[in-house]
Write a protein that holds these residues in place. Structure first.
Motif, short mmCIF file in Angstrom:
data_model
loop_
_atom_site.label_atom_id
_atom_site.label_comp_id
_atom_site.label_asym_id
_atom_site.label_seq_id
_atom_site.Cartn_x
_atom_site.Cartn_y
_atom_site.Cartn_z
N GLU A 1 12.63 40.00 36.77
CA GLU A 1 11.30 39.39 36.81
C GLU A 1 11.42 37.88 36.93
N LEU A 2 10.41 37.26 37.52
CA LEU A 2 10.41 35.82 37.68
C LEU A 2 9.64 35.14 36.55
N ASP A 3 10.11 33.99 36.14
CA ASP A 3 9.48 33.21 35.08
C ASP A 3 8.31 32.42 35.68
N THR A 4 7.10 32.75 35.30
CA THR A 4 5.91 32.09 35.87
C THR A 4 5.31 31.05 34.92
N SER A 5 6.06 30.62 33.92
CA SER A 5 5.51 29.73 32.89
C SER A 5 5.02 28.39 33.43
N ASN A 6 5.62 27.90 34.49
CA ASN A 6 5.21 26.62 35.04
C ASN A 6 5.12 26.75 36.56
N SER A 7 4.19 27.61 36.98
CA SER A 7 4.07 27.92 38.40
C SER A 7 2.62 27.87 38.85
N PRO A 8 2.35 27.35 40.05
CA PRO A 8 0.98 27.24 40.55
C PRO A 8 0.44 28.57 41.04
N MET A 9 -0.87 28.70 41.01
CA MET A 9 -1.49 29.88 41.56
C MET A 9 -1.42 29.82 43.08
N ALA A 10 -1.29 30.97 43.71
CA ALA A 10 -1.24 31.03 45.17
C ALA A 10 -2.65 30.85 45.74
N GLN A 11 -2.79 29.88 46.64
CA GLN A 11 -4.11 29.59 47.19
C GLN A 11 -4.10 29.51 48.71
N GLY A 12 -2.92 29.59 49.34
CA GLY A 12 -2.85 29.45 50.79
C GLY A 12 -3.19 30.72 51.52
N GLY A 13 -2.98 30.73 52.81
CA GLY A 13 -3.26 31.90 53.64
C GLY A 13 -1.98 32.50 54.17
N ALA A 14 -2.01 32.87 55.44
CA ALA A 14 -0.83 33.45 56.08
C ALA A 14 0.35 32.50 55.97
N GLY A 15 1.53 33.06 55.73
CA GLY A 15 2.73 32.24 55.57
C GLY A 15 3.12 31.97 54.14
N THR A 16 2.25 32.35 53.20
CA THR A 16 2.53 32.11 51.78
C THR A 16 3.55 33.11 51.24
N LEU A 17 4.48 32.60 50.46
CA LEU A 17 5.42 33.43 49.70
C LEU A 17 4.94 33.38 48.25
N ALA A 18 4.69 34.54 47.66
CA ALA A 18 4.07 34.57 46.33
C ALA A 18 4.73 35.63 45.45
N TYR A 19 4.34 35.62 44.19
CA TYR A 19 4.86 36.58 43.21
C TYR A 19 3.69 37.17 42.44
N TYR A 20 3.57 38.51 42.45
CA TYR A 20 2.51 39.17 41.71
C TYR A 20 3.09 39.67 40.40
N ALA A 21 2.78 38.95 39.33
CA ALA A 21 3.43 39.17 38.04
C ALA A 21 3.24 40.58 37.46
N TYR B 1 -5.72 36.14 52.31
CA TYR B 1 -5.86 36.94 51.09
C TYR B 1 -6.75 36.20 50.10
N GLY B 2 -7.24 36.94 49.13
CA GLY B 2 -8.08 36.36 48.09
C GLY B 2 -7.25 35.88 46.91
N GLU B 3 -7.77 34.89 46.21
CA GLU B 3 -7.05 34.38 45.03
C GLU B 3 -7.04 35.42 43.92
N ASN B 4 -5.97 35.35 43.13
CA ASN B 4 -5.81 36.29 42.02
C ASN B 4 -5.11 35.54 40.89
N SER B 5 -5.62 35.67 39.70
CA SER B 5 -5.08 34.92 38.56
C SER B 5 -3.66 35.33 38.19
N SER B 6 -3.17 36.42 38.77
CA SER B 6 -1.81 36.87 38.48
C SER B 6 -0.87 36.66 39.66
N LEU B 7 -1.35 35.94 40.69
CA LEU B 7 -0.57 35.72 41.90
C LEU B 7 -0.09 34.27 41.94
N PHE B 8 1.22 34.07 41.91
CA PHE B 8 1.81 32.72 41.81
C PHE B 8 2.52 32.36 43.12
#
Length: 384
Positions: free
Chosen positions: A319-339, A351-358
């Motif tokens: 699992e990835l440590d999301t303690s100091n990570s920004p929320m994903a807000q971009g569009g196509a081309g974004t690399l993200a982590y769904y906790a 995609y739509g914003e999600n409070s668990s998507l970094f």
């Protein structure tokens, strides 16, 4: 890796003036600082089905040109950055409509690109300007450009380059007008003999891409050493292309920065290579703890899965440590982590914003290939 090379050297997406064929696009939201002129409707446009291969069929550089490229000569006193921009060639009317004609409001697309090339090379900046400015109303400008093209005109220029003989390298920028070049660019080439000089082209375009522009320039300057390493971008992407065009200059070997300074910058950025088959997507990671966690697990050989209609996913071993990570807000081309699921997501659609998507980073090369990923992929750090 073959795909990276093709992406860097071509990117033949197309830029046209629709209706009348002039390609400096005037989109309301994306082109506030653009330098292009579009036409009215695609139905009236010329056939813009120019393939990526056709757009780049302009002849390879000679062995002498390739040798010059590889030498990495960084003597900035011998570099000229010449460009043509509508924004530099129109007198703004008091009632100019910034929505209908955003391309004419400085800084324009090519004007911006040229400034960044000059900043990176330290060369001399030269704006190609006509004595009779174009109208700031794009309909009127479009009509004049069409007339000039039909007449094979050579608009009179304000001036020629002083001490042209002192320049060995010329970066030449232009917009795609009428599936070619502004006729003023041909005036420039006929008034300024580039024979024997190493020439690098950069172009801002819409859906017509490079079209016939390179062939036209090659014919107008047959004795110039025109490189096949061309930088081109969509007009709506021009304002955000500083890093891309300056990286292009560095790859050509004409950066003002020392090798040590460039290595220092590279050390501050982290890129990862996601490879499948013969294709590669390059992501630049941000400085978040989640990105750190992924980077520390590399290299990985892992299965990629489809999810929904806009993303590919894979599950890292830890699992990835999301303690100091920004929320994903971009569009196509974004690399993200769904906790909640522990999966890394590669978006190729909005995609739509999600409070668990970094957010972990963004694709910088090959992002358009993500939708084609399947099966086993390998992920490793880009060590240069």
């Amino acid at each position: 890796m073959k795909k990276i090379l093709s992406i860097l050297s071509a990117a033949a997406m197309v830029f046209s003036l629709t209706a009348c064929g002039m390609s400096e696009e005037t989109q309301t939201n994306a082109s506030e600082s653009s330098d292009s002129v579009t036409a009215v409707t695609e139905e009236a446009a010329l056939d813009n089905s120019v393939s990526e291969t056709e757009s780049n069929d302009h002849g390879m550089a000679t062995e002498e040109a390739e040798s010059m490229e590889q030498s990495g000569d960084t003597d900035t006193t011998n570099i000229l950055v010449a460009y043509f921009s509508w924004a530099d060639n129109a007198v703004l009317a008091d009632d100019v409509d910034a929505v209908a004609s955003p391309s004419v409001i400085p800084p324009g697309n090519v004007q911006q690109l040229a400034g960044w090339v000059q900043e990176e090379t330290g060369g001399h900046l030269f704006s190609i300007q006509v004595t009779d400015p174009y109208p700031s109303d794009w309909d009127e400008c479009l009509a004049r450009a069409n007339q000039e093209r039909g007449d094979d005109a050579r608009p009179q220029l304000e001036e020629s380059v002083e001490n042209l003989e002192s320049y060995d390298v010329v970066f030449l920028g232009y917009p795609n007008w009428w599936y070619g070049v502004p006729m003023a660019l041909l005036s420039f080439l006929e008034q300024n003999d580039l024979s024997g000089k190493q020439v690098y082209l950069f172009c801002s375009h819409g859906t017509g891409g490079l079209a016939n522009s390179v062939e036209i320039i090659t014919q107008a300057a047959p004795d110039a050493l025109i490189s096949d390493h061309i930088f081109d971008c969509y007009e709506e992407d021009a304002a955000s292309s500083q890093e891309a065009i300056q990286n292009w200059v560095r790859e050509l070997g004409y950066s003002l920065e020392t090798e040590g300074e460039q290595e220092g910058k590279q050390a501050l950025s982290r890129r990862i290579l996601v490879q499948f088959g013969e294709d590669t997507v390059v992501y630049e990671l941000n400085d978040s703890t989640a990105a750190d966690s992924l980077y520390e697990q590399l290299p990985l050989t892992i299965e990629v899965e489809d999810y929904s209609t806009n993303e590919k996913i894979f599950y890292p071993p830890e699992e990835l440590d999301t303690s100091n990570s920004p929320m994903a807000q971009g569009g196509a081309g974004t690399l993200a982590y769904y906790a909640p699921w522990g999966d890394v997501v590669m978006f190729y659609g909005d995609y739509g914003e999600n409070s668990s998507l970094f957010e972990l980073g963004q694709a910088v090369l090959g992002g358009e290939l993500v939708s084609e990923m399947s099966g086993t992929i390998t992920i490793e750090a880009d060590n240069g």
